[in-house]
Design a protein around this motif. Structure first.
Motif, PDB file in Angstrom:
ATOM      1  N   ASP A   3      41.352  40.178  55.907  1.00  0.00           N
ATOM      2  CA  ASP A   3      40.131  40.915  55.612  1.00  0.00           C
ATOM      3  C   ASP A   3      40.438  42.115  54.743  1.00  0.00           C
ATOM      4  OD1 ASP A   3      38.464  39.258  57.067  1.00  0.00           O
ATOM      5  OD2 ASP A   3      38.879  40.305  58.935  1.00  0.00           O
ATOM      6  N   GLY A   4      41.635  42.240  54.268  1.00  0.00           N
ATOM      7  CA  GLY A   4      42.014  43.354  53.411  1.00  0.00           C
ATOM      8  C   GLY A   4      43.368  43.911  53.789  1.00  0.00           C
ATOM      9  N   TYR A   5      43.881  44.741  52.906  1.00  0.00           N
ATOM     10  CA  TYR A   5      45.189  45.354  53.083  1.00  0.00           C
ATOM     11  C   TYR A   5      44.975  46.839  53.308  1.00  0.00           C
ATOM     12  CZ  TYR A   5      46.241  40.976  50.840  1.00  0.00           C
ATOM     13  OH  TYR A   5      46.292  39.649  50.527  1.00  0.00           O
ATOM     14  N   TYR A   6      45.749  47.417  54.199  1.00  0.00           N
ATOM     15  CA  TYR A   6      45.513  48.805  54.554  1.00  0.00           C
ATOM     16  C   TYR A   6      46.724  49.684  54.381  1.00  0.00           C
ATOM     17  CZ  TYR A   6      41.608  46.356  56.525  1.00  0.00           C
ATOM     18  OH  TYR A   6      40.524  45.542  56.666  1.00  0.00           O
ATOM     19  N   ASN A   7      47.849  49.147  54.082  1.00  0.00           N
ATOM     20  CA  ASN A   7      49.069  49.914  54.054  1.00  0.00           C
ATOM     21  C   ASN A   7      50.134  49.053  53.384  1.00  0.00           C
ATOM     22  OD1 ASN A   7      50.792  52.014  54.836  1.00  0.00           O
ATOM     23  ND2 ASN A   7      49.915  52.066  56.883  1.00  0.00           N
ATOM     24  N   ALA A   8      50.982  49.631  52.567  1.00  0.00           N
ATOM     25  CA  ALA A   8      52.047  48.844  51.946  1.00  0.00           C
ATOM     26  C   ALA A   8      53.239  49.735  51.668  1.00  0.00           C
ATOM     27  CB  ALA A   8      51.559  48.214  50.645  1.00  0.00           C
ATOM     28  N   ASN A  46      62.163  43.453  45.903  1.00  0.00           N
ATOM     29  CA  ASN A  46      61.503  42.185  45.601  1.00  0.00           C
ATOM     30  C   ASN A  46      60.461  41.798  46.634  1.00  0.00           C
ATOM     31  OD1 ASN A  46      63.047  41.573  43.241  1.00  0.00           O
ATOM     32  ND2 ASN A  46      64.762  41.127  44.604  1.00  0.00           N
ATOM     33  N   HIS A  47      60.373  42.577  47.708  1.00  0.00           N
ATOM     34  CA  HIS A  47      59.421  42.295  48.782  1.00  0.00           C
ATOM     35  C   HIS A  47      58.642  43.552  49.149  1.00  0.00           C
ATOM     36  CE1 HIS A  47      62.314  39.008  49.262  1.00  0.00           C
ATOM     37  NE2 HIS A  47      61.323  38.341  49.825  1.00  0.00           N
ATOM     38  N   ILE A  48      57.425  43.351  49.586  1.00  0.00           N
ATOM     39  CA  ILE A  48      56.558  44.438  50.038  1.00  0.00           C
ATOM     40  C   ILE A  48      56.148  44.139  51.463  1.00  0.00           C
ATOM     41  CG2 ILE A  48      54.323  45.568  49.688  1.00  0.00           C
ATOM     42  CD1 ILE A  48      54.635  44.752  46.684  1.00  0.00           C
ATOM     43  N   LEU A  49      56.227  45.145  52.312  1.00  0.00           N
ATOM     44  CA  LEU A  49      55.720  45.036  53.670  1.00  0.00           C
ATOM     45  C   LEU A  49      54.307  45.593  53.652  1.00  0.00           C
ATOM     46  CD1 LEU A  49      56.542  44.381  56.659  1.00  0.00           C
ATOM     47  CD2 LEU A  49      56.975  46.830  56.891  1.00  0.00           C
ATOM     48  N   TYR A  50      53.343  44.845  54.151  1.00  0.00           N
ATOM     49  CA  TYR A  50      51.961  45.322  54.148  1.00  0.00           C
ATOM     50  C   TYR A  50      51.312  45.061  55.494  1.00  0.00           C
ATOM     51  CZ  TYR A  50      50.547  40.457  53.414  1.00  0.00           C
ATOM     52  OH  TYR A  50      50.365  39.105  53.546  1.00  0.00           O
ATOM     53  N   GLU A  51      50.294  45.872  55.757  1.00  0.00           N
ATOM     54  CA  GLU A  51      49.511  45.735  56.977  1.00  0.00           C
ATOM     55  C   GLU A  51      48.179  45.111  56.637  1.00  0.00           C
ATOM     56  OE1 GLU A  51      46.866  48.391  60.023  1.00  0.00           O
ATOM     57  OE2 GLU A  51      47.830  49.338  58.322  1.00  0.00           O
ATOM     58  N   THR A  52      47.738  44.227  57.498  1.00  0.00           N
ATOM     59  CA  THR A  52      46.406  43.660  57.397  1.00  0.00           C
ATOM     60  C   THR A  52      45.958  43.325  58.808  1.00  0.00           C
ATOM     61  OG1 THR A  52      45.049  41.987  56.297  1.00  0.00           O
ATOM     62  CG2 THR A  52      47.235  41.290  57.037  1.00  0.00           C
ATOM     63  N   PHE A  70      53.160  42.011  57.441  1.00  0.00           N
ATOM     64  CA  PHE A  70      53.685  40.859  56.726  1.00  0.00           C
ATOM     65  C   PHE A  70      54.601  41.326  55.604  1.00  0.00           C
ATOM     66  CE2 PHE A  70      49.772  39.542  58.627  1.00  0.00           C
ATOM     67  CZ  PHE A  70      49.936  38.210  58.952  1.00  0.00           C
ATOM     68  N   SER A  71      55.547  40.486  55.233  1.00  0.00           N
ATOM     69  CA  SER A  71      56.384  40.695  54.064  1.00  0.00           C
ATOM     70  C   SER A  71      55.949  39.679  53.016  1.00  0.00           C
ATOM     71  CB  SER A  71      57.855  40.479  54.441  1.00  0.00           C
ATOM     72  OG  SER A  71      58.653  40.419  53.286  1.00  0.00           O
ATOM     73  N   VAL A  72      55.848  40.120  51.765  1.00  0.00           N
ATOM     74  CA  VAL A  72      55.443  39.223  50.693  1.00  0.00           C
ATOM     75  C   VAL A  72      56.334  39.461  49.469  1.00  0.00           C
ATOM     76  CG1 VAL A  72      53.674  40.804  49.778  1.00  0.00           C
ATOM     77  CG2 VAL A  72      53.465  38.349  49.345  1.00  0.00           C
ATOM     78  N   THR A  73      56.621  38.377  48.742  1.00  0.00           N
ATOM     79  CA  THR A  73      57.351  38.501  47.483  1.00  0.00           C
ATOM     80  C   THR A  73      56.416  39.073  46.423  1.00  0.00           C
ATOM     81  OG1 THR A  73      56.790  36.214  46.958  1.00  0.00           O
ATOM     82  CG2 THR A  73      58.944  36.605  47.964  1.00  0.00           C
ATOM     83  N   LEU A  74      56.979  39.604  45.352  1.00  0.00           N
ATOM     84  CA  LEU A  74      56.163  40.229  44.315  1.00  0.00           C
ATOM     85  C   LEU A  74      55.160  39.281  43.667  1.00  0.00           C
ATOM     86  CD1 LEU A  74      58.550  42.673  42.460  1.00  0.00           C
ATOM     87  CD2 LEU A  74      56.651  43.181  43.980  1.00  0.00           C
ATOM     88  N   ASN A  75      55.490  38.005  43.583  1.00  0.00           N
ATOM     89  CA  ASN A  75      54.542  37.064  42.984  1.00  0.00           C
ATOM     90  C   ASN A  75      53.576  36.481  44.010  1.00  0.00           C
ATOM     91  OD1 ASN A  75      56.034  35.154  44.367  1.00  0.00           O
ATOM     92  ND2 ASN A  75      56.885  34.188  42.530  1.00  0.00           N
TER      93      ASN A  75
END
Length: 193
Positions: free
Chosen positions: A105-110, A117-123, A128-133
């Motif tokens: 439902d959206g991202y609130y923090n990264a 090469n990875h970003i940790l984000y909150e939703t 979650f961890s996600v690759t740049l692509n």
């Protein structure tokens, strides 16, 4: 102490990895809108702040990549949905990171992971961890607490510290165990090196 910017409501400052610049949010106004934008300025305060995002968009919680070449931030659209974006440190090439295997439902923090090469984000549903692509996403933790920015990673990236809207601080283990440690009262925790 010396004031180094006269922008309205500066917040969320973050030193660049080389210590020469500060990335931050501040309020931007146009005839039709007032939004938070992403700014950068020299740490000595001698040059004017540079807006990296448009006043027509709400852009929040910017964070430098480990090498200082990129910035991750959250952009809110007209329907109040939050999206994960990355841009060059000069504000060019703003690209949405669209995790392929996460319903959100959206991202609130990264925040960047140390490999750059990875970003940790909150939703909704956790961290979650996600690759740049955006091609590979991995859930690393679930939290029963609401997480307020900024999210602070431990130096070894095994915990994320955060505060909730009630002013309580927690450390969440990022190994899938969802271990949540109560750190007491406060806001915006950070880790020592």
């Amino acid at each position: 102490m010396r004031q180094i910017t006269d922008l309205q409501n500066p917040s969320m400052p973050m030193w660049s990895p080389n210590g020469r610049q500060i990335l931050f949010n501040a309020t931007m106004s146009t005839n039709t809108a007032q939004n938070d934008g992403v700014f950068v300025m020299n740490a000595d305060g001698l040059n004017d702040s540079q807006a990296l995002t448009s006043a027509d968009e709400e852009c929040l919680w910017p964070r430098w990549s480990p090498d200082g070449k990129l910035v991750v931030f959250i952009k809110r659209d007209a329907e109040y949905q939050y999206h994960l974006f990355v841009m060059n440190a000069d504000g060019t090439d703003q690209t949405e990171i669209n995790p392929q295997d996460t319903l959100t439902d959206g991202y609130y923090n990264a925040v960047w992971l140390a490999d750059g090469n990875h970003i940790l984000y909150e939703t909704v549903g956790g961290l979650f961890s996600v690759t740049l692509n955006g091609s590979k996403t991995q859930k690393v933790a679930t939290s029963s607490e609401l997480i307020e920015p900024p999210l602070a990673l431990s130096p070894d990236e095994t915990f994320a510290a955060f505060s909730n809207p009630s002013g309580e601080m927690f450390a969440l283990k990022l190994d899938g165990s969802d271990l949540l440690i109560d750190l007491g009262r406060g806001h915006s925790p950070s880790w020592s090196s």
